[in-house]
Design a protein around this motif. Sequence first.
Motif, short mmCIF file in Angstrom:
data_model
loop_
_atom_site.label_atom_id
_atom_site.label_comp_id
_atom_site.label_asym_id
_atom_site.label_seq_id
_atom_site.Cartn_x
_atom_site.Cartn_y
_atom_site.Cartn_z
N PRO A 1 0.81 -1.23 0.00
CA PRO A 1 0.00 0.00 0.00
C PRO A 1 0.84 1.28 0.00
O PRO A 1 0.55 2.23 -0.73
N ALA A 2 1.89 1.32 0.83
CA ALA A 2 2.69 2.54 0.92
C ALA A 2 3.41 2.83 -0.39
O ALA A 2 3.52 3.99 -0.81
N TYR A 3 3.90 1.80 -1.04
CA TYR A 3 4.60 1.98 -2.32
C TYR A 3 3.66 2.58 -3.35
O TYR A 3 4.01 3.55 -4.05
N ARG A 4 2.44 2.04 -3.47
CA ARG A 4 1.45 2.57 -4.42
C ARG A 4 1.08 4.01 -4.08
O ARG A 4 1.00 4.87 -4.95
N ALA A 5 0.84 4.25 -2.81
CA ALA A 5 0.36 5.58 -2.40
C ALA A 5 1.42 6.65 -2.65
O ALA A 5 1.12 7.73 -3.16
N TYR A 6 2.66 6.35 -2.31
CA TYR A 6 3.71 7.36 -2.51
C TYR A 6 4.05 7.54 -3.99
O TYR A 6 4.47 8.64 -4.39
N ALA A 7 3.89 6.49 -4.80
CA ALA A 7 4.06 6.67 -6.24
C ALA A 7 3.01 7.62 -6.79
O ALA A 7 3.30 8.49 -7.63
N LEU A 8 1.77 7.47 -6.31
CA LEU A 8 0.71 8.39 -6.71
C LEU A 8 1.01 9.81 -6.23
O LEU A 8 0.81 10.79 -6.97
N ALA A 9 1.54 9.93 -5.03
CA ALA A 9 1.82 11.26 -4.47
C ALA A 9 2.90 11.98 -5.26
O ALA A 9 2.75 13.17 -5.59
N THR A 10 4.00 11.29 -5.57
CA THR A 10 5.09 11.97 -6.28
C THR A 10 4.67 12.34 -7.70
O THR A 10 5.06 13.39 -8.22
N GLY A 11 3.82 11.52 -8.33
CA GLY A 11 3.30 11.88 -9.65
C GLY A 11 2.40 13.11 -9.57
O GLY A 11 2.43 13.97 -10.46
N VAL B 1 10.93 12.91 -0.55
CA VAL B 1 10.32 12.19 0.57
C VAL B 1 9.52 10.98 0.10
O VAL B 1 9.71 9.86 0.62
N PRO B 2 8.59 11.11 -0.88
CA PRO B 2 7.87 9.91 -1.32
C PRO B 2 8.80 8.83 -1.85
O PRO B 2 8.57 7.63 -1.62
N ASP B 3 9.86 9.22 -2.55
CA ASP B 3 10.81 8.23 -3.07
C ASP B 3 11.43 7.42 -1.94
O ASP B 3 11.46 6.18 -1.99
N GLY B 4 11.93 8.11 -0.94
CA GLY B 4 12.56 7.42 0.17
C GLY B 4 11.60 6.54 0.94
O GLY B 4 11.94 5.42 1.34
N GLN B 5 10.37 7.02 1.14
CA GLN B 5 9.38 6.24 1.88
C GLN B 5 8.94 5.00 1.11
O GLN B 5 8.72 3.94 1.70
N ALA B 6 8.81 5.13 -0.21
CA ALA B 6 8.38 3.98 -1.01
C ALA B 6 9.49 2.95 -1.15
O ALA B 6 9.27 1.74 -0.99
N ARG C 1 -5.29 7.51 3.87
CA ARG C 1 -6.05 6.31 4.21
C ARG C 1 -5.22 5.04 4.11
O ARG C 1 -5.54 4.03 4.74
N THR C 2 -4.16 5.07 3.30
CA THR C 2 -3.43 3.85 3.01
C THR C 2 -2.18 3.66 3.86
O THR C 2 -1.88 2.56 4.30
#
Length: 442
Positions: A260-270, A367-372, A432-433
């Motif tokens: 979930p976190a990988y998908r969510a942060y990919a969406l965020a950085t995009g 930040v999203p890159d590192g978290q994902a 939420r994710t």
Amino acid sequence: MSVRQRRRVLVADLISTGVFPLAITGATAVVPDVTEQLPGADALGPWIVLTYNGLFAAALLLAGVVADRAARTRFFAIGNLVVATTGILSAFAPDLWSLVALRTVAGVGAAMCAAGGSSMILAVYPPEERRRVYGYTGAVLGSSLALGPVVAQGLMAVGGWPLVFVAPAAVAALAALGTLGLPALRSPEVPEGFDLAGAVLFGVSIAAAVTALGLGFGPEVPWWAPVALILVAVVSATALVRVERRAPDPAIPMDLLRIPAYRAYALATGAFMGMLVVGLTVLPQLGAALDLGPGTSAVMLSLLTVPSTVLPLVAARLARRWARQLVTTALFACAATAVLLQVTHHPAALLAASAAVGLCLGLTEGVPDGQALKHVPFQRGGAGAALFGTARMSLETLTLGAATGVMAALGPSSGMAVAGAVCLVAGFVVHRTVPSRDLQRT
């Protein structure tokens, strides 16, 4: 690796990271001059940028998979040498056809640099140190994005359009030299199977879709060109689904997309990148409509871009405890800023919107890159980073394409509404994710 060697890996990756934005902005800036000075059909001009972007997107996943199976430092160095060689040859291109061909190869080299660099970083830095590393990466990337147009114009003023290709080539060569003497960083366990068909079909699908959106529809574009590319993307994607179902070791790391976190942060950085590229297009248009002077427009663009050069290291520190809160707050703030621009176009509102978006982008750069990517085992670092980058680039391109279409019908501010809507959706998904304490996956 020793501490000194790890630092050399990081420095080489940071140098290479700074090349990509300059390669994009520089090529975009020189299209008019190149089209006028080199023999060939004028219609080839936009393809100097489109082929580079398309091949970068197409080759990114394949490059990531190969990087994880090859000697990482060598793969990274070869990618930079490809970028350097094609850049130098581009300065001496005899015609537009040759330049477009060289830019196509350069896009593949750039994908090798991006995937190889991420694979190296994940191999030599443990999870607890990656936030700091991605803070440095975010600072370099943000600085390159902010200064790219200025540097490109300066290079054109000094040496004309050839220098715009030679300068990034020299930087890429420096990044390759930085890996001399470093260990190869080859994974001890390499899977035997290799889903080449899946990787190629995925690349064709992404390249066709990205190129179609970049080409767009307009009076100077024959209608059949983007339509044909979209059909190619659909056919390739359909074939890809069938191939991946039968492959024992699929090229696309679908298991990462189940995190979930990988998908969510990919969406965020995009979403963040979509807001940036749309903002760079829309805000100057709104300023021009109000007859703002060049000084005010420069301030507006500075507010939008400069924070990304100075805040990523601060963001890396904040992300140690509040990564999810930082990302969601920034996404919701971008969405609120887009709403503001729908109700007022006052000069003060434009400056406030530029500052707000710039602050949000600067405080989340990297930040999203590192978290994902902390969820990705180092053995699959190249593939994980490549899939993440592909998702970011695809969403960024989709956002810009949708915003451009809406702007043609409803005006410039509606483009920010599209980017704001994407940020709003991404903010809810991350909220939420991702758990408030995103634990490290082992």
